[in-house]
Design an enzyme around this catalytic site. Structure first.
Site, PDB file in Angstrom:
ATOM      1  N   CYS A  76      32.655  37.561  43.491  1.00 11.81           N
ATOM      2  CA  CYS A  76      33.505  38.734  43.683  1.00 11.81           C
ATOM      3  C   CYS A  76      33.543  39.052  45.176  1.00 11.81           C
ATOM      4  CB  CYS A  76      32.943  39.919  42.900  1.00 11.81           C
ATOM      5  SG  CYS A  76      33.820  41.472  43.224  1.00 11.81           S
ATOM      6  N   CYS A 124      35.505  42.440  37.652  1.00 10.03           N
ATOM      7  CA  CYS A 124      34.093  42.209  37.936  1.00 10.03           C
ATOM      8  C   CYS A 124      33.268  43.210  37.131  1.00 10.03           C
ATOM      9  CB  CYS A 124      33.829  42.398  39.430  1.00 10.03           C
ATOM     10  SG  CYS A 124      32.080  42.308  39.888  1.00 10.03           S
ATOM     11  N   CYS A 127      31.251  45.736  39.904  1.00  8.75           N
ATOM     12  CA  CYS A 127      31.926  46.752  40.727  1.00  8.75           C
ATOM     13  C   CYS A 127      33.272  47.195  40.174  1.00  8.75           C
ATOM     14  CB  CYS A 127      32.093  46.255  42.162  1.00  8.75           C
ATOM     15  SG  CYS A 127      33.354  44.969  42.392  1.00  8.75           S
ATOM     16  N   CYS A 147      43.408  33.344  35.246  1.00  4.61           N
ATOM     17  CA  CYS A 147      44.305  33.225  36.394  1.00  4.61           C
ATOM     18  C   CYS A 147      43.926  34.319  37.396  1.00  4.61           C
ATOM     19  CB  CYS A 147      45.743  33.365  35.906  1.00  4.61           C
ATOM     20  SG  CYS A 147      46.982  32.923  37.116  1.00  4.61           S
TER      21      CYS A 147
END
Length: 158
Positions: A76, A124, A127, A147
């Site tokens: 991330c 994510c 976060c 994607c």
């Protein structure tokens, strides 16, 4: 460029225009990493902020991660959580980095009803940053196509 890529590129451009007010889920979520808007803006580029925090979409075929082929892990870009392995990456032809599965406990999903019905957004889990969408037209063994926006990810070579 194939027809699918042209259509998806148009959808991505429309997504950039629909970012206002869409970040409530990530802003209100109970995540391990929580920063103020000012802290996120200081940490991220303008485009990464719009994608990760406002659920925008980068233009197709603009991310170098789409053509990245080295062994490694995709993290991330907001909090550095490992999210995808290069072992699960494939060329979907869409212009965005695509994977057939995420790493264990790396993502969360939610319904996205902003365009053409309902899609599934990928975020994510640490976060709440917006990665992209998952579709059911990917390769086996999962049949999924995660994607992802390249700007929402940071690649770490093995």
């Amino acid at each position: 460029m194939n027809r699918r890529a042209v259509i998806l590129g148009g959808v991505a451009l429309m997504g950039l225009g629909q970012i206002a007010g869409r970040s409530a889920w990530a802003a209100e979520g109970n995540f391990e990493v929580q920063l103020t808007e000012a802290e996120w803006r200081a940490r991220l580029s303008d485009l990464a902020y719009r994608v990760l925090r406002e659920e925008a979409t980068e233009r197709a075929f603009t991310s170098p991660l789409d053509t990245e082929t080295r062994a490694g892990t995709y993290h991330c870009a907001g909090c550095d959580l490992p999210a995808f392995s290069s072992q699960h990456k494939y060329d979907s032809g869409t212009g965005w980095p695509s994977f057939w599965q995420p790493l264990p406990d790396a993502i969360r999903t939610k319904a996205d009803r902003s365009l053409f019905g309902t899609r599934t957004e990928v975020h994510c889990r640490r976060c709440g940053g917006h990665f992209g969408h998952v579709f059911s037209d990917g390769p086996q063994p999962t049949g999924k196509r995660y994607c992802m926006n390249g700007v929402s990810l940071a690649f770490r070579a093995a």
